[in-house]
Structure formats: structure tokens, C-alpha cells
Write an enzyme that holds these catalytic residues in place. Structure first.
Site, PDB file in Angstrom:
ATOM      1  N   CYS A 118      -2.160  -4.367 -50.604  1.00  0.00           N
ATOM      2  CA  CYS A 118      -3.308  -4.627 -51.470  1.00  0.00           C
ATOM      3  C   CYS A 118      -4.095  -5.835 -50.940  1.00  0.00           C
ATOM      4  O   CYS A 118      -4.710  -5.742 -49.887  1.00  0.00           O
ATOM      5  CB  CYS A 118      -2.846  -4.809 -52.914  1.00  0.00           C
ATOM      6  SG  CYS A 118      -4.143  -4.520 -54.144  1.00  0.00           S
ATOM      7  N   HIS A 137       1.173  -0.097 -53.843  1.00  0.00           N
ATOM      8  CA  HIS A 137       2.210  -1.125 -53.957  1.00  0.00           C
ATOM      9  C   HIS A 137       3.615  -0.527 -53.870  1.00  0.00           C
ATOM     10  O   HIS A 137       4.211  -0.185 -54.902  1.00  0.00           O
ATOM     11  CB  HIS A 137       2.071  -1.845 -55.303  1.00  0.00           C
ATOM     12  CG  HIS A 137       0.902  -2.756 -55.403  1.00  0.00           C
ATOM     13  ND1 HIS A 137       0.975  -4.102 -55.104  1.00  0.00           N
ATOM     14  CD2 HIS A 137      -0.388  -2.519 -55.771  1.00  0.00           C
ATOM     15  CE1 HIS A 137      -0.212  -4.666 -55.290  1.00  0.00           C
ATOM     16  NE2 HIS A 137      -1.059  -3.722 -55.684  1.00  0.00           N
ATOM     17  N   GLU A 193       6.320  -2.112 -53.368  1.00  0.00           N
ATOM     18  CA  GLU A 193       7.270  -3.033 -54.008  1.00  0.00           C
ATOM     19  C   GLU A 193       7.361  -2.811 -55.509  1.00  0.00           C
ATOM     20  O   GLU A 193       8.307  -3.302 -56.151  1.00  0.00           O
ATOM     21  CB  GLU A 193       6.878  -4.497 -53.708  1.00  0.00           C
ATOM     22  CG  GLU A 193       5.724  -5.045 -54.505  1.00  0.00           C
ATOM     23  CD  GLU A 193       4.346  -4.610 -54.021  1.00  0.00           C
ATOM     24  OE1 GLU A 193       3.330  -5.105 -54.575  1.00  0.00           O
ATOM     25  OE2 GLU A 193       4.259  -3.768 -53.090  1.00  0.00           O
TER      26      GLU A 193
END
Length: 226
Positions: free
Chosen positions: A86, A194, A196
Site C-alpha cells: 500500500c 494487504h 499482512e
């Protein structure tokens, strides 16, 4: 492996990155602040999402001048893994480590939802745990994720296998549905979604976990622990 999680003023996904590596994968991780000038002892670098320097000017355009970025560039030049997610992707583009630009979303609105990605190249240090053309589900959360590059750059991305992920349904207007790209050497990956945030079933899915395990798998024969 030992990962450096780079923290800029305005980073807000640094804790997510740390959690994914340290708590879920069981690897080493440390926060490294933007004022630092060394990455000695680290085997991988993670640039998290957020709003570095408040996203003033262009997203990532101020962060690229942080002292730590000179070391990130050196780290990348040595062929070691650098992941930008991002805002981290935006920083890598602004720093010249990845080609192209990231613009406002097509509909000029911030988007936050889970999307489907297609694994376009599973022969990188970031994607080896996926199957080619596999569809995975990963969250997005961005207002300036519309990836653009000129035709010559796009041709090179395709020819070199640098397009790592594409959107199954394009949410932001990115050229050729691009969601993530690597550099020509394949050791720097920038992506808007994302991973994560998709490492545990509790968070809604684990498809992002294999991106991190791919890095660790690559690191096993390459990392020498002192």
C-alpha cells in the site's frame, strides 16, 4: 530470517506487519525508524501501509527522502527481499525502486474491502507458495491505488514476468488490472492489497500468509546467521 519493519511518521500498518512475521510465522522482526541509516543484521525489509508524512504532496514522495531509504536501496541492490504494501508500494515507486506511478482511485473514493487477486507469476521469492493463476482473497484499503505506467513500461513488465498479482475485478482503475509488481531482478515487490491482514482465519482468511512463507522459504538457503 530477521525482518526490518520500516516505520515512517504516519505509518499505521507497521504493527500488522510485525504481527504477521513475529507472531504468526515465528520469525524475527524489529521496527526500524525512518531516521536510521543501517539495516545491518536484517535479511528482509518490509515497508508497511499508512499515510507516511501525512500523504502530503504525493503519497510516498516525502518518505523517499528519509535517511533509511538510502539503505533500503542498497539492500535491494544486493538482491535481498524488499516488500512494500500500500503506502509502502507508493514509497518504492517514488524512490525509483519500481516503475510507474500510483494515482487516485478511478472513482476518487477510498476503498476498504476484500478483493480477489490472481497470482500471475508464482516463480518469485514472494509467490512460490502459490499456484500459477491461483485466485486468492486479500483486503485492500487505499485512496490512491490506481497503478499506471506507459506502454513501453507495461510491455517490459509483461515480458519480464514482473506482474505478480492482478485484480480479478479491477476496483481502482489500475492499468491491466495490476495489483502488484516486482523489479526486474524479482527481489522487490510492491502491492496495494494487504497480505499482512490475511494471515489468520480469525482475520477472515489466510491467503496472505503464503506470501511471507514464500520469502522465508527463499531465505532458508540464502541467509547466513551469525
Amino acid at each position: 530470517m530477521k525482518f526490518a519493519v520500516i516505520v515512517f511518521p504516519g505509518s499505521n500498518c507497521d504493527l500488522d506487519m510485525y504481527h504477521a512475521v513475529k507472531d504468526v510465522l515465528g520469525e524475527e522482526a524489529e521496527y526500524v525508524f525512518h531516521t536510521e541509516t543501517s539495516l545491518k543484521g536484517f535479511d528482509g525489509v518490509l515497508l508497511p501501509g499508512g499515510f507516511s508524512y501525512g500523504d502530503y504532496l504525493r503519497c510516498g514522495s516525502i518518505a523517499q527522502f528519509s535517511p533509511i531509504m538510502a539503505e533500503v536501496k542498497r539492500f535491494a541492490e544486493e538482491g535481498r527481499p524488499v516488500l512494500g504494501v500500500c503506502n509502502g508500494f507508493q514509497v518504492l515507486v517514488e524512490a525509483g525502486l519500481l516503475p510507474g506511478v500510483l494515482m487516485r482511485n478511478r472513482d476518487l473514493k477510498f476503498m476498504c474491502k476484500t478483493v480477489e487477486l490472481v497470482v500471475e507469476n508464482n516463480e518469485t521469492m514472494f509467490t512460490s507458495e502459490y499456484a500459477a493463476q491461483e485466485t486468492i482473497r486479500v483486503p485492500i484499503a487505499h485512496g490512491e491505488g490506481n497503478y499506471y505506467c506507459d506502454d513501453a513500461t507495461l510491455d517490459r513488465l509483461k515480458a519480464n514476468g514482473q506482474i505478480a498479482f492482478t485484480y480479478k475485478e479491477n476496483p481502482n482503475g489500475s492499468v491491466e488490472n495490476i495489483a502488484g509488481i516486482t523489479n526486474e531482478a524479482g527481489n522487490v515487490l510492491g502491492m496495494m492489497p494487504h497480505p499482512e491482514r490475511a494471515v489468520e482465519a480469525l482475520l477472515g482468511g489466510e491467503d496472505g500468509k503464503r506470501l511471507f512463507t514464500s520469502i522465508v522459504k527463499w531465505g532458508a538457503p540464502h541467509v547466513t546467521y551469525n
